[in-house]
Design a protein around this motif. Structure first.
Motif, PDB file in Angstrom:
ATOM      1  N   LEU A  69       0.843  -1.196   0.000  1.00  0.00           N
ATOM      2  CA  LEU A  69       0.000   0.000   0.000  1.00  0.00           C
ATOM      3  C   LEU A  69       0.877   1.244   0.000  1.00  0.00           C
ATOM      4  O   LEU A  69       1.825   1.355   0.784  1.00  0.00           O
ATOM      5  CB  LEU A  69      -0.912   0.013   1.229  1.00  0.00           C
ATOM      6  N   TYR A  71      -0.083   5.552  -0.327  1.00  0.00           N
ATOM      7  CA  TYR A  71      -1.137   6.534  -0.561  1.00  0.00           C
ATOM      8  C   TYR A  71      -0.661   7.931  -0.218  1.00  0.00           C
ATOM      9  O   TYR A  71       0.299   8.130   0.538  1.00  0.00           O
ATOM     10  CB  TYR A  71      -2.405   6.193   0.234  1.00  0.00           C
ATOM     11  N   THR A  73      -2.577  11.611   0.935  1.00  0.00           N
ATOM     12  CA  THR A  73      -3.863  12.126   1.418  1.00  0.00           C
ATOM     13  C   THR A  73      -3.807  13.628   1.623  1.00  0.00           C
ATOM     14  O   THR A  73      -2.846  14.148   2.209  1.00  0.00           O
ATOM     15  CB  THR A  73      -4.244  11.451   2.754  1.00  0.00           C
ATOM     16  N   SER A  86      -7.939  10.880  -0.847  1.00  0.00           N
ATOM     17  CA  SER A  86      -6.753  10.035  -0.775  1.00  0.00           C
ATOM     18  C   SER A  86      -6.706   9.085  -1.958  1.00  0.00           C
ATOM     19  O   SER A  86      -7.700   8.419  -2.269  1.00  0.00           O
ATOM     20  CB  SER A  86      -6.766   9.241   0.541  1.00  0.00           C
ATOM     21  N   MET A  88      -4.410   5.851  -3.807  1.00  0.00           N
ATOM     22  CA  MET A  88      -3.523   4.773  -3.375  1.00  0.00           C
ATOM     23  C   MET A  88      -3.172   3.861  -4.536  1.00  0.00           C
ATOM     24  O   MET A  88      -3.791   3.884  -5.605  1.00  0.00           O
ATOM     25  CB  MET A  88      -4.203   3.950  -2.277  1.00  0.00           C
ATOM     26  N   SER A 106      -8.209   3.281  -7.604  1.00  0.00           N
ATOM     27  CA  SER A 106      -7.100   3.945  -6.914  1.00  0.00           C
ATOM     28  C   SER A 106      -7.596   4.880  -5.814  1.00  0.00           C
ATOM     29  O   SER A 106      -6.798   5.591  -5.208  1.00  0.00           O
ATOM     30  CB  SER A 106      -6.249   4.742  -7.907  1.00  0.00           C
ATOM     31  N   ARG A 108      -8.833   5.735  -2.248  1.00  0.00           N
ATOM     32  CA  ARG A 108      -8.820   5.210  -0.881  1.00  0.00           C
ATOM     33  C   ARG A 108      -9.923   5.854  -0.048  1.00  0.00           C
ATOM     34  O   ARG A 108     -10.694   5.159   0.610  1.00  0.00           O
ATOM     35  CB  ARG A 108      -7.455   5.452  -0.234  1.00  0.00           C
TER      36      ARG A 108
END
Length: 365
Positions: A69, A71, A73, A86, A88, A106, A108
């Protein structure tokens, strides 16, 4: 990452760039954060397709270096408005969101919240947000163990809809009610109009004890093998867990998932999953955790075991974590699954046991 996802990520960075010039986060309500976690896992079955057992969506690649993972944000907070966006990527996103439209795979989180009362902590949020169920998330650094439990892997990681939540002035009680599009999905199921509902109650009598009750009630798509179409079936699910700090260095988590679901031919199926975890923190930088878990889904409502055998899994793990410097975490975990009946493996064979050794590095910023 797909071109559209990269474009959205660049836009988020451009919008947020003034935030890096601000030292006082109170003056600037826009905040940028991120997370990256890579891993390597060895599976005793040594599958040629490099895939772990089918009921896992996190850390599910083996005998290869992989990104679980990552990401970025952008969060906005002021006294009356909250928002989060967000994006990811990683093997978790590829597996867990494979059923979503390509545009959303994609994504999150993307939600907006408003404080309904100027004096009370009463908020209404709408969008895509983290699940209200369970004590684990997809973010490894937030969990006591490197990998996620069987019950976490087979309950929602994320949800879409609206949620109304309230915290008492003492902060000891938190209440939430939700209206959702369904069980871990961003879209309403085709041919079905009724939303799903859920609740959460969190009681924190002291800073050492947390008790949680969460539920879900709604229809989920189920494949009818005599008529190969997805048929909506009513599901009720409840999750309970407690987090207790027994001593300054020893913590305990105990949890239980219970689910009931309509089957075919007027049948009703159920599943349940207890778990217990202990964490020992000898120093501020070093901690260890041990986990014991059991998952019983004899009618295969959630975990399918092709063939005549039902799903019944025992599991245990032991991990050690070391924080090299703030935000940078190194982890190593041994994990084993024991099956009461031979379980289908990626190599089209059936096994009574599966073992793995996983190492990971993560950085939160």
């Amino acid at each position: 990452m797909r071109p559209l996802s990269l474009l959205l990520l660049h836009l988020a960075l451009l919008i947020a760039s003034p935030a890096f010039a601000q030292v006082d986060t109170i003056q600037n309500p826009l905040h940028i954060s991120g997370y990256v976690e890579s891993y390597y896992s060895f599976d005793s079955d040594q599958p040629s397709a490099h895939t772990r057992p089918s009921f896992l969506s996190s850390y599910n690649r083996t005998s290869e270096f992989a990104l679980n993972l990552a990401y970025l944000t952008a969060s906005y907070r002021n006294e009356r408005v909250k928002a989060e966006f967000s994006l990811m990527t990683g093997t978790y996103a590829q597996t867990n969101l494979a059923h979503e439209l390509p545009l959303f795979r994609s994504l999150r989180e993307a939600w907006l919240g408003a404080k309904l009362s100027p004096t009370r902590e009463l908020w209404l949020d709408a969008g895509v947000f983290s699940s209200h169920i369970g004590f684990e998330s997809a973010v490894g650094a937030e969990s006591w163990t490197l990998t996620r439990s069987i019950l976490a892997e087979n309950s929602p990681y994320y949800e879409s809809g609206i949620r109304l939540h309230y915290s008492t002035p003492s902060k000891k009680w938190k209440f939430m009610v939700l209206m959702l599009n369904g069980w871990q999905t961003m879209r309403m199921m085709n041919g079905h109009q009724l939303p799903s509902v859920g609740h959460q109650i969190v009681f924190t009598p002291t800073d050492k004890i947390t008790l949680n009750s969460s539920s879900f009630l709604g229809h989920v798509p189920v494949l009818n093998f005599t008529n190969p179409i997805s048929t909506p079936r009513l599901r009720f699910f409840h999750n309970f867990f407690s987090v207790i700090q027994l001593t300054p260095k020893i913590g305990l988590i105990a949890g239980l998932d219970v689910g009931i679901q309509e089957g075919f031919s007027d049948s009703v199926g159920h599943w349940y999953a207890p778990i217990i975890m202990f964490r020992y923190t000898p120093t501020p930088k070093w901690r260890m955790a041990v986990r014991g878990e059991y998952y019983s889904d004899l009618m295969e409502q959630v975990i399918s075991n092709p063939g005549p055998n039902s799903t019944e899994i025992y599991g245990y793990s032991l991990n050690s974590d070391y924080e090299l410097f703030p935000g940078f975490l190194m982890r190593l975990e041994y994990r084993a699954f024991l099956y009461s009946q031979p379980f289908f493996t990626p190599e089209n064979a059936r096994a009574f046991r599966n073992q793995s050794l996983t190492g990971s590095m993560s950085y939160s910023f």
